[in-house]
Motif scaffolding. Structure first.
Motif, PDB file in Angstrom:
ATOM      1  N   THR A 298     -41.195  33.441 142.985  1.00  0.00           N
ATOM      2  CA  THR A 298     -39.833  33.955 143.091  1.00  0.00           C
ATOM      3  C   THR A 298     -39.235  33.968 141.690  1.00  0.00           C
ATOM      4  O   THR A 298     -39.799  33.373 140.762  1.00  0.00           O
ATOM      5  CB  THR A 298     -38.967  33.044 143.984  1.00  0.00           C
TER       6      THR A 298
ATOM      7  N   GLN B  71     -27.990  31.233 152.539  1.00  0.00           N
ATOM      8  CA  GLN B  71     -28.351  31.099 151.126  1.00  0.00           C
ATOM      9  C   GLN B  71     -27.301  30.291 150.377  1.00  0.00           C
ATOM     10  O   GLN B  71     -27.626  29.404 149.574  1.00  0.00           O
ATOM     11  CB  GLN B  71     -28.480  32.483 150.482  1.00  0.00           C
TER      12      GLN B  71
ATOM     13  N   HIS C 275     -34.686  30.873 152.002  1.00  0.00           N
ATOM     14  CA  HIS C 275     -34.997  32.022 151.145  1.00  0.00           C
ATOM     15  C   HIS C 275     -35.291  31.602 149.706  1.00  0.00           C
ATOM     16  O   HIS C 275     -34.501  30.928 149.062  1.00  0.00           O
ATOM     17  CB  HIS C 275     -33.828  32.996 151.150  1.00  0.00           C
ATOM     18  N   GLY C 276     -36.476  32.025 149.216  1.00  0.00           N
ATOM     19  CA  GLY C 276     -36.836  31.767 147.835  1.00  0.00           C
ATOM     20  C   GLY C 276     -37.164  30.323 147.513  1.00  0.00           C
ATOM     21  O   GLY C 276     -37.357  29.972 146.349  1.00  0.00           O
TER      22      GLY C 276
ATOM     23  N   PRO D 179     -23.784  39.460 144.873  1.00  0.00           N
ATOM     24  CA  PRO D 179     -25.022  38.859 144.352  1.00  0.00           C
ATOM     25  C   PRO D 179     -24.808  37.631 143.467  1.00  0.00           C
ATOM     26  O   PRO D 179     -25.633  36.729 143.476  1.00  0.00           O
ATOM     27  CB  PRO D 179     -25.649  40.008 143.553  1.00  0.00           C
TER      28      PRO D 179
ATOM     29  N   GLU E 159     -29.132  37.262 147.682  1.00  0.00           N
ATOM     30  CA  GLU E 159     -29.841  38.523 147.882  1.00  0.00           C
ATOM     31  C   GLU E 159     -29.026  39.361 148.854  1.00  0.00           C
ATOM     32  O   GLU E 159     -29.179  39.287 150.071  1.00  0.00           O
ATOM     33  CB  GLU E 159     -31.244  38.273 148.431  1.00  0.00           C
TER      34      GLU E 159
ATOM     35  N   ASP F 213     -27.935  42.774 150.610  1.00  0.00           N
ATOM     36  CA  ASP F 213     -28.496  44.081 150.940  1.00  0.00           C
ATOM     37  C   ASP F 213     -27.684  45.171 150.266  1.00  0.00           C
ATOM     38  O   ASP F 213     -26.455  45.126 150.246  1.00  0.00           O
ATOM     39  CB  ASP F 213     -28.490  44.304 152.460  1.00  0.00           C
ATOM     40  N   SER F 214     -28.394  46.159 149.721  1.00  0.00           N
ATOM     41  CA  SER F 214     -27.725  47.219 148.958  1.00  0.00           C
ATOM     42  C   SER F 214     -27.389  48.433 149.814  1.00  0.00           C
ATOM     43  O   SER F 214     -27.265  49.537 149.322  1.00  0.00           O
ATOM     44  CB  SER F 214     -28.618  47.668 147.790  1.00  0.00           C
TER      45      SER F 214
END
Length: 534
Positions: free
Chosen positions: A212, A343, A381-382, A455, A530, A532-533
């Motif tokens: 990562t 997160q 996550h990560g 972000p 992270e 979402d775009s």
């Protein structure tokens, strides 16, 4: 209850998998083998199939998916899905699944094999003997019994390595901030509070980290300097988690006693400064290359494909599983929020702690297991070596001893729906806003706040005295970090305030420390989310 056969469903197996996997599919569906099909033939014929099974050679591209009018599931007989256009499949409502965990045992055994081969100079001694030289004194080694093995990354594979090392009479210490204390105790493994604590005592250090942004180059020159003189490194995880130049220098200087390396930053690798160094054993990424692992992958993916085609539970799906249209209308917009809050919570808490998840409003009347999985996906996550998604997040959390509970509250405070998380003394809440369902943070540490999750976000608790906002802005400005938005909430009763900022770029560590040292600041966090775009 057994899986019902559906002869009307057609499955295409494009690459060789275990015979037992093919047999399992053939007992349920109409199966064709396209082992020798060309790319053009596959494109021409894919429209007739409901499922396709591949390994690594077949590329399931967006163009191929567009031609697959009946396709419902793509099965990858391996742990990755790099050769599958997952977003394209997801847009089409196609389940993408793999054989997650099928190679864990093989990878763990290979790490142990590398350790033993390195400790006893087996490859070097073999090459010398078959070349006609009898050099017993040159290739004397060391015993592993009684030595300390440091396991960096204590997920499924790391735990398997630890169990086998203990069977060899080794003492084991491990570091993984996402694994609960109880799991260490169950396995009889000592927990290191920091990587440095592990380096200080380990005779062998074995790596089981995911690749990562946070772990790339994780084992660097400073890490090697912190290791015991003569320590030996084993890496059967990912090549880029190690600074290769620093590793070579540590070996050449004699500070490291040796290394066993199965993975490299760029593969295939046929030239490396590691090759030929004394005490170094190298293999060409063989961690999963056993007959049993390959057979297991074929059987597992066959079971997953069968479940996807017959409405069963697909435990290794890598994209969001299907949800009923009525529930999806409410739950869907909250999936990104749940992951982002998870997160953020992981950053704020900094380690494993029981997580309390509260669903308020209409959410409370629905099956929220999918949202809970999304929260846990965010928490993990990560931070673990396995790929994590909403399907496998709960099992991965259970494996690490992470506890969670759910509370439903029919009436939400201030909002139609609200999702809240609590771990220890940290509590945060969020909701979605507007037709685009933008995820927003609406409460932190018991104080109302309103800011869109971005972000790069920072949260601060501090003494509510004049000038604090300006001090933060000045420090960030001097570091050339641009503030995109800010929100502040005050508690007159406690005399404390909470500030949230979103910024356009990562905040350098020295800038974080400068804010931490501002008088009156109780706690300071910056998180990279992270988002979402879409």
């Amino acid at each position: 209850m057994g899986t019902l056969a559906r002869a009307d469903l057609r499955v295409l197996v494009c690459e060789r998998i275990a015979d037992a996997g093919v047999e399992h599919l053939s007992n349920l569906f109409s199966v064709d083998l396209g082992l020798d099909w060309s790319k053009e033939e596959l494109e021409e014929r894919i429209g007739a199939y409901d499922a396709i099974v591949v390994r690594s050679a077949t590329k399931v591209t967006g163009d191929l998916i567009a031609r697959a009018e009946r396709l419902k599931v793509v099965g990858r007989a391996g742990t990755g899905v790099d050769n599958v256009d997952v977003p394209a499949a997801t847009r089409r409502g196609i389940v993408v699944c793999n054989a997650a965990g099928s190679n864990a045992l093989s990878a763990a055994e290979h790490a142990i094999a590398l350790m033993l081969a390195q400790a006893r100079n087996i490859p070097q001694a073999h090459s010398s003997l078959v070349a006609g030289r009898w050099e017993r004194s040159r290739f004397g080694g060391i015993e592993v019994t009684g030595k300390t093995l440091g396991v960096l990354g204590f997920g499924r594979i790391g735990q398997m390595v630890a169990e086998r090392a203990k069977g060899l009479g080794m003492h084991v210490v491990a570091y993984d901030p996402l694994v609960a204390e109880g799991r260490y105790r169950e396995l009889g493994v000592d927990k290191a509070d920091t990587p440095a604590d592990l380096y200080a005592v380990a005779d062998f250090v074995t790596l089981h980290l995911a690749s990562t942004p946070e772990t790339r180059g994780f084992v660097d020159a400073a890490a090697f300097a912190a290791m015991k003189p003569g320590a030996r490194l084993i890496n059967a995880a990912r090549g880029d988690v190690v600074d290769q130049d620093a590793l070579v220098e540590a070996l050449r200087s004699g500070h490291l006693g040796g290394a066993g390396i199965d993975v490299f930053p760029k593969e295939p690798t046929v030239e490396s400064p590691l090759f030929g160094l004394p005490g170094v054993v190298v293999t060409p990424h063989l961690g999963a290359s056993t007959e049993e692992a390959q057979d297991r992958a074929g059987i597992v993916v066959a079971e997953q494909v069968a479940a996807a085609l017959t409405g069963g539970v697909v435990t290794s799906a890598v994209n969001i599983p299907a949800v009923g249209p009525e529930a999806l209308e409410v739950l869907g917009p909250f999936l990104p929020l749940a992951k982002l809050l998870g997160q953020l919570l992981a950053v704020l808490v900094g380690g494993p702690a029981p997580v309390e998840i509260s669903y308020e409003g209409q959410l409370a009347s629905l099956d929220t297991r999918l949202l809970t999985s999304a929260v846990l996906e965010g928490v993990l996550h990560g931070r673990i070596e396995e790929p994590v998604n909403v399907v496998n997040a709960t099992s991965l959390a259970e494996e690490r001893g992470i506890e969670w509970s759910e509370i439903t509250i029919p009436r939400a405070r201030d909002y139609t729906n609200r999702l809240s998380l609590r771990a220890g003394d940290v509590a945060i809440s969020g909701t979605t806003v507007g037709t685009a369902a933008r995820p927003r943070l609406v409460e932190a540490f018991g104080q109302d706040i309103d800011i869109e999750l971005a972000p790069h976000i920072g949260l601060f608790r501090y003494l509510d005295i004049p000038g604090q906002i300006g001090r933060v802005g000045t420090i960030l400005g001097l570091a050339h970090v641009n503030i995109a938005s800010m929100a502040v909430s005050r508690s007159r009763a406690e005399g404390l305030a909470v500030m949230a900022v979103t910024v356009d770029s990562p905040v350098p560590p020295e800038t974080v420390r400068a804010i931490q040292h501002v008088e009156g600041f109780d706690r300071v966090w910056f998180a990279a989310l992270e988002v979402d775009s879409a």
